[in-house]
Enzyme design. Structure first.
Site, PDB file in Angstrom:
ATOM      1  CD1 TRP A   1      -1.922   2.335   1.742  1.00 52.13           C
ATOM      2  CD2 TRP A   1      -3.008   1.280   0.082  1.00 52.13           C
ATOM      3  NE1 TRP A   1      -2.918   3.164   1.303  1.00 52.13           N
ATOM      4  CE2 TRP A   1      -3.596   2.544   0.287  1.00 52.13           C
ATOM      5  CE3 TRP A   1      -3.512   0.458  -0.921  1.00 52.13           C
ATOM      6  CZ2 TRP A   1      -4.682   2.991  -0.482  1.00 52.13           C
ATOM      7  CZ3 TRP A   1      -4.590   0.909  -1.679  1.00 52.13           C
ATOM      8  CH2 TRP A   1      -5.151   2.164  -1.458  1.00 52.13           C
TER       9      TRP A   1
ATOM     10  CG  ASP B   1      -3.313  -2.797   1.760  1.00 52.29           C
ATOM     11  OD1 ASP B   1      -4.367  -2.168   1.592  1.00 52.29           O
ATOM     12  OD2 ASP B   1      -2.813  -2.990   2.896  1.00 52.29           O
ATOM     13  CG  ASP B   2      -8.502  -1.901  -1.103  1.00 50.10           C
ATOM     14  OD1 ASP B   2      -9.075  -2.779  -1.763  1.00 50.10           O
ATOM     15  OD2 ASP B   2      -9.097  -0.946  -0.562  1.00 50.10           O
TER      16      ASP B   2
ATOM     17  CG  ASP C   1      -9.024  -1.473   6.005  1.00 49.09           C
ATOM     18  OD1 ASP C   1      -9.170  -0.894   7.092  1.00 49.09           O
ATOM     19  OD2 ASP C   1      -8.384  -0.979   5.055  1.00 49.09           O
TER      20      ASP C   1
ATOM     21  NE  ARG D   1      -3.086   0.622  11.559  1.00 46.83           N
ATOM     22  CZ  ARG D   1      -3.662   1.079  10.450  1.00 46.83           C
ATOM     23  NH1 ARG D   1      -3.749   0.320   9.381  1.00 46.83           N
ATOM     24  NH2 ARG D   1      -4.108   2.314  10.394  1.00 46.83           N
TER      25      ARG D   1
ATOM     26  CG  ASP E   1      -4.242   4.332   7.192  1.00 45.35           C
ATOM     27  OD1 ASP E   1      -4.802   3.520   7.952  1.00 45.35           O
ATOM     28  OD2 ASP E   1      -4.413   4.344   5.948  1.00 45.35           O
TER      29      ASP E   1
END
Ligand SMILES: *[C@@H]1O[C@H](CO)[C@@H](O)[C@H](O)[C@H]1NC(C)=O
Ligand SMILES: *[C@@H]1O[C@H](CO)[C@@H](O)[C@H](O)[C@H]1NC(C)=O
Length: 389
Positions: free
Chosen positions: A39, A75-76, A153, A204, A208
């Site tokens: 990412w 990632d995404d 997420d 997390r 971010d």
């Protein structure tokens, strides 16, 4: 009434301070995850087979694999925008021309592990299909591809209570027949550190780590306040690294690596590995710091207050320490200005009176005595591994 209230409040205080007593027991995450994620390096553009395989090759040629970096995580943006007509996730055929399994096979053949990304809501943050109400199906799909790490997420959610849905995916992964490192990414909502260890291998703790010193400092300060929740099997995740991404000074990159290492955060590199600078490479390849991060005791360092030092606040504090299986790590950070910081070992939790030997992890300097000190430029850090003589 007052008695009852006092009783309840003291009970709550104990509950809040008590580390997790029961952990997800999937055999993974005994030490913080080490790897790379696509990412920060290139957002959606890096969610490709080519970038994953390139990162795996660079883990080997740059010597990262030998140091313990293992997970290559996409990632995404890796899937098509909709499920197929049977309701399954489909890898984007442009980005993964031979599918996901072919990539995970090649990465496994290099002695590394492969990770992917999903979301507990209806869509991922970038608008790809989420796993809500498809948890079982998606967990089976991941298992069929032998995906080793699943970052989950928190976008496009329909349920504010993230706990329930993170548990649903935990159970689906546990029943999938393949061992997956489960990474909770709810950005520190719902006090995730108080339950994350029962659900995932990492969680997390904040929003971010956007690319600036302020994020590094703010996240580390948060990490210090909840250090007691990390331990073998589940660690506070301070988010992916921003070293070698153009916004941090060399001193700030040292502190970023040093804090994440002693705080026992996963260290997931976030740069384009084809463009990493020699100085940044040296920082992420600091064997002493990686050894501290991977210490079997798995106890995150936190802040302590030496006699005469100002009281800690919610901001990044200069004085850090934590236990290691053979001693203590002491971290000193120039949080606000260039400064010489000193600590007497009598003030350090886990040390005390007597003479200790130390090695500083960035300079390699060694010494012994009753104290250490470091002359630091703005935002620089020194990390001392200290042992009883
Ligand atoms: C959808 O994907 C699954 C898993 O890859 C596959 O088994 C199934 O045949 C696909 N369905 C269709 C209609 O393509
Ligand atoms: C550290 O503190 C101890 C006990 O107060 C003292 O004996 C020693 O001299 C101190 N060391 C330094 C380097 O100041």
């Amino acid at each position: 009434m007052i008695l009852l209230l006092t009783y309840l409040l003291s009970g709550m205080a104990i509950a809040a301070a008590k580390p997790l007593d029961k952990r997800l027991d999937n055999g993974l995450g005994k030490t913080p995850a080490l790897g790379w994620n696509s990412w920060n390096a290139g957002q959606c553009n890096f969610a490709t087979a080519q970038r994953a395989l390139q990162a795996a090759d660079l883990f080997i040629s740059l010597g990262l694999k030998d140091l313990g970096y293992t997970y290559v995580n996409i990632d995404d943006c890796w899937s098509t925008k909709s499920r197929n007509s049977s309701g399954y996730l489909v890898p984007d055929p442009q980005k993964f021309p031979n599918g996901i399994k072919a990539v995970s096979d090649q990465i496994h053949a290099k002695g590394l592990k492969f990770g992917l990304y999903g979301d507990r809501g209806t869509q991922t943050c970038a608008g790809y299909p989420g796993s809500l109400n498809n948890e079982e199906k998606d967990a089976k799909t991941l298992a069929s591809w032998e995906v080793d790490y699943w970052k989950y997420d928190n976008c496009h959610t329909t349920n504010e209570n993230s706990h329930t849905e993170y548990e649903k995916m935990r159970d689906a992964l546990a029943n999938s027949g393949y061992k997956v490192f489960y990474s909770l990414c709810n950005w520190g909502r719902d006090n995730v550190w108080t339950w994350g260890g029962k659900v995932g291998n990492s969680w997390r703790i904040t929003d971010d780590n956007f690319n600036s010193w302020n994020y590094v400092a703010t996240i580390a300060a948060k990490g210090a306040s909840i250090a007691q929740y990390g331990g073998p099997g589940g660690f506070n995740d301070w988010d992916m690294m921003q070293i070698s991404n153009g916004k941090l000074s060399a001193a700030e990159e040292r502190a970023h690596m040093g804090l994440w290492a002693i705080g026992k955060s996963p260290i997931l590199l976030g740069m384009d590995l084809t463009k990493i600078s020699q100085s940044s490479l040296a920082i992420v390849k600091n064997k002493g710091l990686i050894d501290i991060n991977q210490d079997a005791l798995g106890k995150p360092a936190t802040t302590f207050r030496p006699s005469g030092a100002p009281a800690p606040s919610s901001k990044l504090y200069p004085y850090w320490a934590g236990p290691l299986s053979d001693g203590v790590v002491v971290g000193l950070v120039a949080a606000d200005n260039a400064v010489t910081l000193s600590v007497n070992f009598t003030d350090v939790p886990g040390l005390g009176a007597g003479t200790f030997s130390w090695t500083e992890m960035f300079s390699g300097k060694t010494g012994s005595g009753t104290s250490v000190s470091a002359q630091l430029s703005l935002h620089d850090m020194a990390v001392f591994r200290v042992k009883k003589v």
